[in-house]
Design a protein around this motif. Structure first.
Motif, short mmCIF file in Angstrom:
data_model
loop_
_atom_site.label_atom_id
_atom_site.label_comp_id
_atom_site.label_asym_id
_atom_site.label_seq_id
_atom_site.Cartn_x
_atom_site.Cartn_y
_atom_site.Cartn_z
N TYR A 213 -5.84 9.38 -8.14
CA TYR A 213 -6.57 8.21 -7.64
C TYR A 213 -7.78 8.73 -6.84
N ASN A 214 -8.96 7.69 -7.11
CA ASN A 214 -10.14 8.17 -5.99
C ASN A 214 -10.12 7.04 -4.95
N PRO A 215 -10.20 7.88 -3.84
CA PRO A 215 -10.02 7.10 -2.49
C PRO A 215 -11.15 6.11 -2.43
N ILE A 216 -12.16 6.31 -2.84
CA ILE A 216 -13.53 5.00 -2.65
C ILE A 216 -12.98 4.02 -3.72
N PRO A 309 -13.34 12.71 -3.79
CA PRO A 309 -13.29 13.13 -2.39
C PRO A 309 -11.62 13.01 -2.10
N LYS A 310 -11.12 13.84 -1.29
CA LYS A 310 -9.85 13.61 -0.67
C LYS A 310 -9.49 12.49 -0.04
N GLU A 311 -10.25 11.91 0.67
CA GLU A 311 -10.09 10.83 1.50
C GLU A 311 -11.23 9.89 1.83
N ALA A 312 -11.24 8.73 2.09
CA ALA A 312 -12.21 7.68 2.27
C ALA A 312 -11.53 6.72 3.59
N GLU A 338 -0.45 -2.76 3.05
CA GLU A 338 0.74 -2.08 2.62
C GLU A 338 0.97 -2.78 0.98
N LYS A 339 0.86 -3.84 1.06
CA LYS A 339 1.20 -4.35 -0.48
C LYS A 339 0.29 -4.12 -1.47
N ASN A 340 -1.07 -3.95 -1.08
CA ASN A 340 -2.06 -3.69 -2.10
C ASN A 340 -2.69 -2.26 -2.40
N LEU A 341 -2.23 -1.34 -1.69
CA LEU A 341 -2.58 0.00 -1.73
C LEU A 341 -1.65 0.72 -2.57
N LYS A 343 1.10 2.86 -4.06
CA LYS A 343 2.16 3.57 -3.22
C LYS A 343 2.00 5.19 -3.00
N GLU A 344 1.26 5.80 -4.17
CA GLU A 344 0.93 7.21 -4.15
C GLU A 344 -0.13 7.59 -3.23
N VAL A 345 -0.95 6.89 -2.46
CA VAL A 345 -1.92 7.33 -1.50
C VAL A 345 -1.18 7.29 -0.08
N ARG A 346 -1.81 7.97 0.81
CA ARG A 346 -1.30 7.83 2.19
C ARG A 346 -2.38 7.21 2.96
N TRP A 347 -1.94 6.41 4.03
CA TRP A 347 -3.01 5.63 4.49
C TRP A 347 -2.67 5.35 6.07
#
Ligand code: BES
Ligand code: MN
Ligand code: MN
Length: 442
Positions: A213-216, A309-312, A338-341, A343-347
């Protein structure tokens, strides 16, 4: 009292960089407090400084003329927005500069200029022995960061504040030059910061593009799902559930405040406008809105760099209208994110502040008298309006003390508040002082 005295004081006030969002400038907040305290003491006020750890203090200053007289509360905020982007300023942001019939500088319009007007209106009334009413100044230092502690502060000050008969909040602007304005409604606001992290380090977009995934992109996708930019509608389920339908009577009143598209385009300096359901300039007053304020991520230097990038991180807010409840909206936003991001990213989602919408009755004697004085001083009828902006103090004071609240001010639509080249028309500034003297002495 001369204009020079006022300008010198104004200039010393603007020099203080009381930017509440900048932790590194907390000492400037403290400077502003002692600056105002000294002046209030010199006018004969008794001054209390309410403090909480790390929060800008609330200044509470009382002048009792007569226990039986009316007590007027005057609210303003001594904190200001950051001065960025500095390169866009034509004058130094913290140096009060007079040019083209205007005062320039960060905070001159929002809200330091109004505080100066109020202080000198009262000073003049004292000097001329015309002050009959009791006066309470309520000067806040964290308005521009959502007034997080304001409710606690004003609850602590109940002994003083419960004696107030009317609150004047001087932190808005005029409809046009010489056309005074009183606001009976403001939008609420809830502000968030969301960080999305995909892993431990930045990656080569050729090697990993399609595989991670690309965080941007993830944030852009979420933002796009939050609002349809064609209709202007927010797509979060249940978001509009509690929104009050606007009544015909109010709509008729608001139609008087309409500006032409050309006028608004010029005022905002934009190439085009958007609207909701054909409501043109009312769209930003009667509907809630969603806006992103900043995205921080990736490569933003000159030239190109092919990185994932690793985060955004994104900062965004919702403006709220009656009867939306900030607490309920907060829960909806957490749920939606929660529902729309994926599952594989941390937020991490943080709510930085929230405040409820404000709406008040303007059919009372205080408003009538104020409107008459404003008309006499500026030569035009007062426009009654709603604003899309937010002042958390308005709703809080109304809910806790249930007294008339009068929201007005003297800056013009091109005052550039929160932006470079913030300004206050000097003619309106000095006429405003005159109007306030008359208002506080009736
Ligand atoms: N004075 C403004 C609000 C305002 C602007 C009201 C124009 C009416 C017309 C106030 O200082 C402000 O900017 N409030 C913030 C609150 C936020 C940071 C919680 C706002 O509206 O963005
Ligand atoms: Mn303000
Ligand atoms: Mn502001």
């Amino acid at each position: 009292m001369t204009k020079t005295q006022i300008i010198n004081f104004f200039s010393d006030f603007v020099k203080i960089q009381s930017v509440s969002t900048d932790e590194n400038r907390f000492s400037e907040i403290e400077k502003a407090v002692s600056f105002l305290k000294d002046f209030l003491l010199s006018l004969g006020f008794s001054v209390k400084i309410l403090e909480k750890e790390k929060a800008p203090p609330l200044i509470l200053a009382t002048l009792i003329k007569d226990e039986k007289a009316k007590t007027i509360g005057i609210y303003g905020h001594y904190d200001v927005q950051p001065e960025d982007p500095v390169s866009e300023w034509e004058t130094a942001p913290f140096l009060l500069t007079q040019k083209k019939g205007k005062f320039f500088g960060r905070g001159v319009a929002d809200d330091k200029g109004h505080i100066v007007q109020n202080l000198f209106a009262i000073k003049h009334l004292i000097e001329e022995k015309k002050l009959k009413n009791n006066i309470v100044f309520i000067l806040e230092g964290e308005e521009e960061v959502g007034s997080v502690h304001f409710e606690d502060y004003v609850k602590e000050a109940k002994d003083v504040l419960s004696k107030i008969d009317v609150f004047y909040l001087i932190d808005t602007g005029m409809h046009q030059k010489n056309v005074p304005q009183i606001f009976y409604g403001l939008r609420g606001i809830i502000y968030f910061e969301l960080t999305v992290k995909i892993g431990q380090r930045d990656l080569h977009s050729g090697v990993y593009g399609n595989r991670v995934y690309n965080p941007i992109n993830v944030l852009a996708d979420l933002i796009a799902k939050t609002k349809d930019i064609k209709t202007g509608k927010i797509l979060m389920p249940k978001f509009y559930e509690k929104v009050r339908k606007i009544e015909k009577e109010e709509l008729l009143l608001l139609k008087k405040t309409l500006k032409s598209d050309e006028e608004e385009k010029k005022e905002a300096g934009v190439f085009g406008l958007t609207e909701i359901e054909g409501f043109s300039s009312l769209s930003s007053k009667i509907f809630p809105s969603f806006d992103c304020h900043g995205i921080i991520s990736g490569f933003i230097g000159d030239g190109q760099k092919t990185v994932i990038p690793k985060e955004a991180k994104v900062k965004f807010s919702f403006r709220l209208v009656e009867y939306q409840d900030p607490k309920e909206i907060e829960a909806q936003v957490f749920d939606f994110v929660e529902k729309n991001l994926p599952k594989e990213v941390r937020w991490e989602l943080k709510c930085l502040s929230k405040s409820a919408p404000f709406y008040t009755d303007v059919k009372n004697e205080w408003v009538k008298k104020t409107a008459k004085i404003l008309k006499d001083v500026f030569g035009n009828e007062v426009v009654f309006n709603r604003s899309g902006g937010s002042i958390p103090a308005a709703e809080i004071l109304q809910r806790l003390y249930k007294k008339p609240i009068i929201l007005t001010g003297f800056t013009l639509p091109d005052d550039n508040i929160h932006a470079p080249n913030e300004n206050f028309d000097s003619e309106m500034f000095f006429l405003g002082v005159e109007a306030l003297e008359r208002i506080y002495s009736f």
